[in-house]
Design a protein around this motif. Sequence first.
Motif, PDB file in Angstrom:
ATOM      1  N   GLN A  56       2.183   8.789  -8.600  1.00 29.71           N
ATOM      2  CA  GLN A  56       1.273   7.675  -8.485  1.00 29.71           C
ATOM      3  C   GLN A  56       1.989   6.683  -7.551  1.00 29.71           C
ATOM      4  O   GLN A  56       1.411   6.011  -6.525  1.00 29.71           O
ATOM      5  N   LEU A  57       3.370   6.869  -7.856  1.00 24.38           N
ATOM      6  CA  LEU A  57       4.215   5.521  -7.110  1.00 24.38           C
ATOM      7  C   LEU A  57       4.256   6.105  -5.633  1.00 24.38           C
ATOM      8  O   LEU A  57       4.301   5.075  -4.796  1.00 24.38           O
ATOM      9  N   SER A  58       4.667   7.362  -5.468  1.00 23.42           N
ATOM     10  CA  SER A  58       4.892   7.797  -3.996  1.00 23.42           C
ATOM     11  C   SER A  58       3.337   7.592  -3.364  1.00 23.42           C
ATOM     12  O   SER A  58       3.372   7.786  -2.053  1.00 23.42           O
ATOM     13  N   SER A  59       2.354   7.647  -4.012  1.00 22.79           N
ATOM     14  CA  SER A  59       1.080   7.316  -3.179  1.00 22.79           C
ATOM     15  C   SER A  59       0.471   5.913  -2.974  1.00 22.79           C
ATOM     16  O   SER A  59      -0.421   5.366  -2.495  1.00 22.79           O
ATOM     17  N   TYR A  60       1.533   4.948  -3.818  1.00 15.81           N
ATOM     18  CA  TYR A  60       1.137   3.664  -3.782  1.00 15.81           C
ATOM     19  C   TYR A  60       1.367   2.985  -2.339  1.00 15.81           C
ATOM     20  O   TYR A  60       2.369   3.328  -1.612  1.00 15.81           O
ATOM     21  N   VAL A  61       0.391   2.320  -1.861  1.00 14.86           N
ATOM     22  CA  VAL A  61       0.680   1.764  -0.237  1.00 14.86           C
ATOM     23  C   VAL A  61       0.444   0.086  -0.589  1.00 14.86           C
ATOM     24  O   VAL A  61      -0.549  -0.088  -0.936  1.00 14.86           O
ATOM     25  N   ALA A  62       1.620  -0.378  -0.135  1.00  9.65           N
ATOM     26  CA  ALA A  62       1.554  -1.973  -0.158  1.00  9.65           C
ATOM     27  C   ALA A  62       0.626  -2.494   0.909  1.00  9.65           C
ATOM     28  O   ALA A  62       0.403  -1.910   2.032  1.00  9.65           O
ATOM     29  N   ASP A  63       0.043  -3.656   0.824  1.00 12.54           N
ATOM     30  CA  ASP A  63      -0.528  -4.366   1.919  1.00 12.54           C
ATOM     31  C   ASP A  63      -0.007  -4.962   2.947  1.00 12.54           C
ATOM     32  O   ASP A  63       0.861  -5.752   2.670  1.00 12.54           O
ATOM     33  N   PRO A  64      -0.211  -4.252   4.322  1.00 16.33           N
ATOM     34  CA  PRO A  64       0.785  -4.990   5.429  1.00 16.33           C
ATOM     35  C   PRO A  64       0.586  -6.668   5.320  1.00 16.33           C
ATOM     36  O   PRO A  64       1.662  -7.148   5.789  1.00 16.33           O
ATOM     37  N   ALA A  65      -0.636  -7.271   5.025  1.00 19.78           N
ATOM     38  CA  ALA A  65      -0.532  -8.728   4.971  1.00 19.78           C
ATOM     39  C   ALA A  65       0.252  -9.264   3.973  1.00 19.78           C
ATOM     40  O   ALA A  65       0.620 -10.446   4.203  1.00 19.78           O
ATOM     41  N   GLU A  66       0.751  -8.274   2.885  1.00 20.50           N
ATOM     42  CA  GLU A  66       1.765  -9.227   1.939  1.00 20.50           C
ATOM     43  C   GLU A  66       3.172  -8.837   2.220  1.00 20.50           C
ATOM     44  O   GLU A  66       3.974  -9.054   1.298  1.00 20.50           O
ATOM     45  N   ALA A  67       3.366  -8.084   3.346  1.00 20.00           N
ATOM     46  CA  ALA A  67       4.871  -7.705   3.364  1.00 20.00           C
ATOM     47  C   ALA A  67       6.137  -8.427   3.606  1.00 20.00           C
ATOM     48  O   ALA A  67       7.149  -8.146   3.131  1.00 20.00           O
ATOM     49  N   SER A  68       5.654  -9.767   3.783  1.00 16.76           N
ATOM     50  CA  SER A  68       6.881 -10.729   3.859  1.00 16.76           C
ATOM     51  C   SER A  68       6.795 -11.869   2.882  1.00 16.76           C
ATOM     52  O   SER A  68       7.586 -12.880   2.873  1.00 16.76           O
ATOM     53  N   HIS A 127       7.418  -1.495  -7.110  1.00 12.41           N
ATOM     54  CA  HIS A 127       6.830  -1.039  -5.862  1.00 12.41           C
ATOM     55  C   HIS A 127       5.970  -2.402  -5.262  1.00 12.41           C
ATOM     56  O   HIS A 127       5.878  -2.591  -4.023  1.00 12.41           O
ATOM     57  N   VAL A 128       5.261  -2.988  -6.145  1.00 16.18           N
ATOM     58  CA  VAL A 128       4.376  -4.303  -5.809  1.00 16.18           C
ATOM     59  C   VAL A 128       5.641  -5.298  -5.108  1.00 16.18           C
ATOM     60  O   VAL A 128       5.246  -5.617  -3.969  1.00 16.18           O
ATOM     61  N   LEU A 129       6.488  -5.555  -5.677  1.00 15.37           N
ATOM     62  CA  LEU A 129       7.474  -6.537  -5.213  1.00 15.37           C
ATOM     63  C   LEU A 129       8.339  -6.243  -4.194  1.00 15.37           C
ATOM     64  O   LEU A 129       8.563  -6.840  -3.136  1.00 15.37           O
ATOM     65  N   SER A 130       8.743  -4.949  -3.772  1.00 17.13           N
ATOM     66  CA  SER A 130       9.215  -4.195  -2.774  1.00 17.13           C
ATOM     67  C   SER A 130       8.277  -4.233  -1.572  1.00 17.13           C
ATOM     68  O   SER A 130       8.654  -4.530  -0.594  1.00 17.13           O
ATOM     69  N   GLY A 131       6.930  -3.830  -1.930  1.00 15.52           N
ATOM     70  CA  GLY A 131       5.953  -4.020  -0.906  1.00 15.52           C
ATOM     71  C   GLY A 131       5.709  -5.353  -0.329  1.00 15.52           C
ATOM     72  O   GLY A 131       5.072  -5.470   0.763  1.00 15.52           O
ATOM     73  N   VAL A 151       2.257 -10.772 -11.993  1.00 15.81           N
ATOM     74  CA  VAL A 151       3.600 -11.191 -12.063  1.00 15.81           C
ATOM     75  C   VAL A 151       3.841 -11.541 -10.701  1.00 15.81           C
ATOM     76  O   VAL A 151       4.466 -12.731 -10.694  1.00 15.81           O
ATOM     77  N   LYS A 152       3.503 -11.027  -9.587  1.00 13.53           N
ATOM     78  CA  LYS A 152       3.641 -11.460  -8.343  1.00 13.53           C
ATOM     79  C   LYS A 152       2.941 -12.756  -8.066  1.00 13.53           C
ATOM     80  O   LYS A 152       3.707 -13.774  -7.460  1.00 13.53           O
ATOM     81  N   GLY A 153       2.015 -13.127  -8.496  1.00 16.46           N
ATOM     82  CA  GLY A 153       1.354 -14.260  -8.417  1.00 16.46           C
ATOM     83  C   GLY A 153       2.065 -15.298  -8.985  1.00 16.46           C
ATOM     84  O   GLY A 153       2.255 -16.384  -8.562  1.00 16.46           O
ATOM     85  N   VAL A 154       2.715 -15.072 -10.213  1.00 18.64           N
ATOM     86  CA  VAL A 154       3.732 -16.009 -10.723  1.00 18.64           C
ATOM     87  C   VAL A 154       4.651 -16.334 -10.091  1.00 18.64           C
ATOM     88  O   VAL A 154       5.159 -17.532  -9.999  1.00 18.64           O
TER      89      VAL A 154
END
Length: 255
Positions: free
Chosen positions: A5-17, A39-43, A229-232
């Motif tokens: 599942q992790l390897s298929s996770y794709v981050a939103d490019p709009a959130e990359a920075s 993965h979410v935070l790295s993305g 969590v990222k929102g926090v």
Amino acid sequence: MSTAQLSSYVADPAEASQLAGKTILVTGGASGLGAALCHVLSGSGATVIVADLKLDKAQTVAQLLESGGGKAHALALNVGDPAAAEQAINDTVSRFGRLDVLINNAGTDVTCPVEELAIEDWDRVMKTNLYGPFLLSKFAARHMKNGGGQIINIASTAAKRAWPNASAYHASKWGLLGLSHALHAELRPMNIKVTAVLAGGMRTPFLLDRFPDIDVSTLQDPVNVARAVKGVILLPEQTVIPEIMVLPMKESSWP
């Protein structure tokens, strides 16, 4: 959350920075919610320290993050060991020059009646779920008190309600919620935000491995909690949320 599942996770490019320049340490980062957080935070551009009792699994997650263009470092960590906890914080600051966010996510449980609960199992649950967050928060605050930072404690709906055969888990999570609120009050003057995240049921090995007959339709994707969590973390500097609950729409342990 599995490796597949992790390897298929794709981050939103709009959130990359969104979190570029942030260094974030996640305990229990090799599986479940911890891996989803990594993965979410790295993305979103953060440098992520994947800390876990199982170094090989932490390395697998870190390698996946790096293969996706992220910056990551795997770290073997027993959160209940005072020397190891202090060393993990010191090594992170030494290696990356800063620690912006500590996420106390590592957790364990023993599901059995109290009369069958071994004393050593009680101690293990407490050391992982409560003593570990105390140690890491104590050592992290030393480095955050000048420039500020955030400590996020992953609790559970088990910190608000109780059900049979989970006395150690409930005691540790109720304690973690109390510790989190106490640190929120104590560390605010130092510009350190502290938030308790009460997560409802998730489709993670923590539940699925122990309760194979559970109705997965009542559980949420751990990525959803990771995004909360990222929102926090992304809240404006002048705002803090001491406690947030994140539930699946069909949560069975909460009204």
